[in-house]
Design an enzyme around this catalytic site. Structure first.
Site, mmCIF file in Angstrom:
data_model
loop_
_atom_site.group_PDB
_atom_site.id
_atom_site.type_symbol
_atom_site.label_atom_id
_atom_site.label_comp_id
_atom_site.label_asym_id
_atom_site.label_seq_id
_atom_site.Cartn_x
_atom_site.Cartn_y
_atom_site.Cartn_z
ATOM 1 C CG HIS A 95 31.517 51.244 14.580
ATOM 2 N ND1 HIS A 95 30.444 51.752 13.893
ATOM 3 C CD2 HIS A 95 32.423 52.264 14.640
ATOM 4 C CE1 HIS A 95 30.698 53.000 13.533
ATOM 5 N NE2 HIS A 95 31.881 53.337 13.983
ATOM 6 C CG ASP A 111 27.227 50.498 13.708
ATOM 7 O OD1 ASP A 111 27.783 50.015 14.709
ATOM 8 O OD2 ASP A 111 27.743 51.386 13.006
ATOM 9 C CB SER A 163 31.498 56.455 15.029
ATOM 10 O OG SER A 163 31.979 56.115 13.761
#
Length: 374
Positions: free
Chosen positions: A99, A132, A215
């Protein structure tokens, strides 16, 4: 007596003069001290110390790890964002979240900034929505320092950990905490109507503060080894697990990281083939089932069978309507949890499934098949 009486006023006068002199001196002294007359004020301070810190301290771990951590700036036609990455090898491969790179699409740009200040362009080598995870690569950068990889199977609840990232674009931010839980089944994403963007993670949970921009960054053990890839947080505003690169929700002490053992396998496949393989059971699940457990649907997509002919589930004897309640002795409460537990394994691994059929419990052995993710 006359002599004594004559001396008395002199003595009293002398005492009065002495008292007056003392009072004047006190006032003058107080004024000198107050106004700083008589020399500059110098406050005491500790002397210089060596810059080194104990290897197991947060400062020691951060000093060793920072050269292996990068900040990614991603931009596309419709959106942009910031994330973090982990240097995997001297060939320029960098691990991050899918992402994080997703906004670049096919025509966007990705730039990578190193802790030393150098910034270069990067290209996507491979990515996988289900896990992910993504790998990008830089070229022309010398002196790359790969991050040492730990073993997430060795992690225990209560172990100290350190997180590094770029929360809200504040690069090289270091936070610390503990592993607060293991094997948390979480899902993230889900904005696509067909659910194709959902990520399933059997996550490490930490209270180390992580926020949007963390992230793809590392979660490190006390030896400075990578044990997880920070990927999602639970935020107070919506109570849901969100990718830490989206939105502006802040940390409430519930962060989730992809275990390094899973990340390592996926990264190797992305580097070597551009795709990651997913372990599969070979059945269609009824995702609307509200009971406890994961129920095999009555029919599959396109009105086909719910149990794929010749697939792992069929070979194990699974049937439509079976409710799977345990995987290797661990309870599963929904279809999402079953997918998460399955994704924590490799294709070819053998699982022991406990299921309920027609009101009776039974156990079957199943060897996971393989599919290629997106």
């Amino acid at each position: 007596m006359v002599d004594g009486l004559a001396r008395s006023p002199l003595i009293e006068t002398a005492v009065a003069l002495a008292l007056l002199s003392g009072g004047v001196g006190g006032v003058v002294g107080a004024r000198l001290e107050r106004d700083g007359v008589g020399g500059d004020v110098v406050l005491p301070q500790a002397g210089e110390e060596g810059g080194g810190r104990a290897p197991g301290s947060v400062a020691g771990i951060a000093a060793r790890a920072l050269p292996s951590v990068v900040t990614l700036h991603v931009s596309g036609d419709e959106e942009s964002g910031t994330g973090t990455g982990i240097v995997l090898d001297t060939r320029g491969h960098i691990l991050t979240n899918n992402h994080v790179v997703q906004p670049a699409g096919g025509d966007g740009t990705i730039s990578v900034s190193f802790s030393g200040g150098q910034t270069v362009k990067a290209k996507v080598v491979g990515h996988d929505t289900g896990y992910d995870l993504a790998v990008v690569q830089v070229s022309g950068v010398r002196g790359l320092k790969p991050m040492p990889l730990g073993n997430s199977d060795n992690v225990r609840v209560g172990d100290p950990v350190v997180a590094i990232g770029a929360p809200f674009d504040l690069d090289n931010t270091v936070t610390s905490g503990i592993i607060s839980a293991k094997e948390r089944p979480i899902t993230a994403g889900g904005e696509a109507s067909d659910g194709s963007d959902v990520s399933y993670v059997d996550a490490l949970q930490t209270d180390a503060p992580i926020n949007p921009g963390n992230s793809g960054g590392p979660l490190l053990d006390a030896q400075g080894r990578l044990v997880g890839v920070n990927s999602a947080i639970r935020s107070a505003d919506d109570g849901a697990g969100d990718g830490t690169g989206s939105g502006q929700a802040g940390s409430i002490g519930l962060g989730f990281a992809i275990p390094v053992n899973q990340a390592k396998r996926v990264a190797e496949e992305l580097i070597n083939t551009g795709k990651a393989t997913h372990p599969v059971i070979g059945v269609t699940l009824d995702m609307d089932y509200a009971g406890d457990g994961a129920r095999v649907a009555t029919k599959g997509g396109g009105d086909g069978p719910a149990v794929t002919a010749g697939g792992p589930g069929a070979k194990a004897g699974l049937k439509a309507g079976d409710v799977i309640t345990e995987v290797d002795g661990e309870r599963v409460h929904s279809g999402d949890e079953l997918i998460v537990r399955t994704r924590a394994h490799r294709p070819g691994d053998q699982l022991r499934l406990t299921l309920r059929r027609a009101g009776k419990d039974m156990t079957v052995s199943l060897v996971l098949g393989s599919s290629t993710g997106d």
